[in-house]
Scaffold this motif. Structure first.
Motif, PDB file in Angstrom:
ATOM      1  N   ASP A 269      -4.525  -3.893   4.041  1.00 31.96           N
ATOM      2  CA  ASP A 269      -5.520  -4.641   3.476  1.00 31.96           C
ATOM      3  C   ASP A 269      -5.666  -4.287   1.921  1.00 31.96           C
ATOM      4  OD1 ASP A 269      -7.666  -6.286   2.535  1.00 31.96           O
ATOM      5  OD2 ASP A 269      -8.961  -6.084   3.937  1.00 31.96           O
ATOM      6  N   THR A 272      -9.555  -3.770   0.364  1.00 34.26           N
ATOM      7  CA  THR A 272     -10.373  -2.684   0.747  1.00 34.26           C
ATOM      8  C   THR A 272      -9.552  -1.291   0.951  1.00 34.26           C
ATOM      9  OG1 THR A 272     -10.072  -2.832   3.247  1.00 34.26           O
ATOM     10  CG2 THR A 272     -11.830  -3.908   2.210  1.00 34.26           C
ATOM     11  N   ARG A 273      -8.026  -1.615   0.633  1.00 36.79           N
ATOM     12  CA  ARG A 273      -7.185  -0.389   0.699  1.00 36.79           C
ATOM     13  C   ARG A 273      -7.038   0.423   1.830  1.00 36.79           C
ATOM     14  NH1 ARG A 273      -9.947  -1.112  -3.774  1.00 36.79           N
ATOM     15  NH2 ARG A 273     -11.254   0.990  -3.474  1.00 36.79           N
ATOM     16  N   HIS A 274      -7.305  -0.392   2.862  1.00 30.92           N
ATOM     17  CA  HIS A 274      -7.124   0.427   4.265  1.00 30.92           C
ATOM     18  C   HIS A 274      -5.809  -0.180   5.197  1.00 30.92           C
ATOM     19  CE1 HIS A 274     -11.590   0.943   3.644  1.00 30.92           C
ATOM     20  NE2 HIS A 274     -11.344   2.144   4.354  1.00 30.92           N
ATOM     21  N   LYS A 297      -8.328   2.407  11.841  1.00 31.79           N
ATOM     22  CA  LYS A 297      -8.569   1.915  10.451  1.00 31.79           C
ATOM     23  C   LYS A 297      -8.305   3.411   9.697  1.00 31.79           C
ATOM     24  CE  LYS A 297     -12.288  -0.202   7.380  1.00 31.79           C
ATOM     25  NZ  LYS A 297     -13.662  -0.597   7.423  1.00 31.79           N
ATOM     26  N   ASP A 299      -7.750   5.166   5.745  1.00 35.82           N
ATOM     27  CA  ASP A 299      -8.028   5.055   4.220  1.00 35.82           C
ATOM     28  C   ASP A 299      -6.496   5.334   3.524  1.00 35.82           C
ATOM     29  OD1 ASP A 299      -8.645   5.520   1.568  1.00 35.82           O
ATOM     30  OD2 ASP A 299     -10.749   5.871   2.303  1.00 35.82           O
ATOM     31  N   ALA A 396     -14.876  -4.665   9.393  1.00 35.49           N
ATOM     32  CA  ALA A 396     -15.947  -3.921   8.665  1.00 35.49           C
ATOM     33  C   ALA A 396     -16.499  -2.690   9.637  1.00 35.49           C
ATOM     34  CB  ALA A 396     -16.908  -5.038   8.385  1.00 35.49           C
TER      35      ALA A 396
END
Length: 543
Positions: A269, A272-274, A297, A299, A396
């Motif tokens: 994504d 959000t840079r995930h 998820k 980082d 989220a």
């Protein structure tokens, strides 16, 4: 006629030796891919088309439900014509006017190939021979990226791997997309233990963040008891390691948790840079970590303190079929480890010499790539689990929105990556089924059949209102994405004059107003690293 060019380099990290890589070009060495670099009908530059893994071609406008019935072979290619070996359990990728194919001798093989063909004519442009098995490819930054895995070093009694099995190693490689020349080769990728975590099934994910180009290369599985499987972030321009990380902490590993290999291509994504990746079982350790059989998820931004760590997760159904909550670990009466004085049972299995089947380890990992999509004002990640369940999760907080049961699960089942089209998630399932699901609610819109899908490992593809797939028998199938009604059923083997085109993971790409259908060919024979028939490709167009 072919001309071979052998590249001899020093055996330092970042370079390829003559024993590892050979480039073969067309006679004269001047042939290049033709066509518009931004073609009508778009390109297909990654395993699952885009970073969200939608397996949808938004630029296709010519081939719709009416035209799909009239698809006919335009050209075909056989790996045998260039001496390539093994099957093709992946999806072709296209860019720069080329179509790129990866071949490999299976999980236990010692050879593989990457071939570039003119996407319009099928003529050979270049061919790279490797000392390792190649699965999925991705094209970015003018390079073709792959993560080859070398074969076994130890006794192999197919289809069972014995306790002497030891992987020879994996690495990542970048090849110039136009010439086939190597750009870089990474150092060996492993967890520091020669017998653990050295096989790569997932396709590398190339992405940009903060002015940097990175490559996410997660390892898929280990061969030792409770292997702790790492994931790598590499510099996409040099191959140097930016970060090597483990999802399971040192403390948790010491407590007896293991596994979390990533077998499929992660979704990214950019907002959000995930990264989002589904994980494997505990890899021989009976304790079930929250990160086993889960969607992680991760980082993916090196500018943040949490870079390369798991920041949230969603737990799917555990490989104990969630019985731990009832029986409790280590009180499982079927597990020798939980019974005082009982002998330890170690039943050899195909991929894991230490899988505790006596402890109800049922191989229920996430064997399909996750897909990112937007609905109800939020981002969701959806993925099919081998337990026979498709999960839709709000990213989220990584909380479940819905899940849909597609059929009884287990080993070698339910690993088909879904496609996203017209507000629907379309997913294949064992046996012989295709489900069209409402992406928002998870309700069933339609149901279709494939004719023959004992394994249902082949991903689905969509473009311009048509869903494409390949069944276990090697037939190219097409369905109306709105209704699920069948549109096409053609034998890839007959159309391409191939000996056989069994399906064990190969998927269709739609690009340049062409449907590129791979002939897997190797089938289960190739999965075991045994000699099989040559793989290939058939390009279909509307006459």
């Amino acid at each position: 006629m072919l001309t071979a060019v052998v590249l001899a380099c020093a055996a330092a990290p970042g370079q390829a030796t003559a024993a590892e890589l050979e480039v073969v070009r067309a006679a004269g060495g001047e042939r290049s891919c033709s066509g518009d670099p931004r073609p009508t009908g778009g390109d297909w530059s990654g395993l699952n088309q885009d970073l969200a893994n939608t397996r949808n071609q938004p630029d296709e406008r010519q081939i719709g439900p009416l035209q799909a019935r009239r698809l006919r072979p335009a050209w075909s290619f056989s790996a045998a014509s260039v001496g390539a070996t093994g099957g093709m359990r992946s999806t072709p990728v296209t860019a720069h006017g080329c179509v790129y194919l990866g071949f490999g001798q299976g999980y236990l093989g010692d050879g593989g190939d990457i071939v570039a063909l003119d996407a319009d004519t099928g003529e050979l442009v270049w061919h790279v021979r490797l000392n390792a098995s190649v699965l999925g490819l991705t094209v970015a930054n003018g390079k073709v990226y792959a993560a080859p895995s070398m074969g076994t070093r130890g006794e192999v009694a197919a289809p069972v791997v014995t306790d002497t099995y030891e992987p020879a190693g994996s690495y990542a490689i970048a090849i110039d997309a136009k010439t086939g020349d190597p750009s870089w080769k990474s150092a060996r990728l492993d967890d520091g233990i020669a017998g653990n975590g050295t096989f790569i099934n997932a396709t590398p994910v190339a992405y940009g963040v903060g002015g940097r180009q990175l490559l996410f290369v997660p390892l898929s599985g280990g061969s030792g008891d409770g292997a702790r499987v790492p994931m790598y972030f590499l510099d996409a321009r040099t191959g140097e390691t930016v970060r090597k990380a483990f999802s399971i902490s040192d403390a948790d590993y010491a407590e007896g948790f293991g596994g979390t290999g990533i077998w499929t291509t992660a979704a990214y994504d950019p907002a959000t840079r995930h990264l989002y990746a589904g994980t494997a079982d505990s890899d021989g350790r009976t304790r079930q970590h929250p990160y086993n059989n889960a969607i992680l998820k991760i980082d993916a931004d090196p500018r943040r303190p949490a870079f390369a760590s798991v920041v949230a997760s969603y737990k799917g159904i555990s490989e104990h079929a969630d019985l731990d909550a009832v029986i409790g670990y280590p009180n499982n009466p079927l597990c020798a480890e939980g019974v005082a004085g009982a002998p330890e049972i170690d039943v050899p299995t195909f991929f894991d010499t230490s899988a505790s089947v006596e402890c109800l380890e049922l191989d229920l990992d996430f064997g399909a790539s996750p897909v990112l999509y937007q609905t109800d004002g939020e981002t969701r990640v959806g993925a099919l689990q081998k337990a026979g369940v498709f999960h839709s999760v709000a990213t989220a907080a990584m909380t479940r929105r819905w899940r849909f049961f597609v059929g009884p699960g287990g080993p070698a089942q339910h690993s088909a990556t879904a496609t996203l089209t017209g507000g629907r998630i379309v997913v294949g399932a064992t046996p012989n089924l295709v489900f069209g699901l409402n992406a928002r609610r998870g309700s069933l819109d339609w149901l279709a059949t494939t004719g023959l899908d004992v394994f249902a490992y082949q991903p689905l593809t969509s473009a311009n209102g048509v869903v494409y797939g390949i069944n276990d028998a090697g037939s190219l199938l097409a369905y109306d994405a709105l209704t699920g009604l069948p549109l096409l059923d053609r034998s890839i083997a007959l159309d391409g004059k191939h000996q056989q085109c069994l399906g064990v993971g190969a998927g269709v790409a739609v690009a340049r107003n062409t449907v590129f259908a791979p002939c897997d060919a190797g089938g289960t024979v190739d999965l075991a690293g045994l000699p099989g028939t040559p793989a290939g490709l058939v390009a279909y167009r509307v006459p």
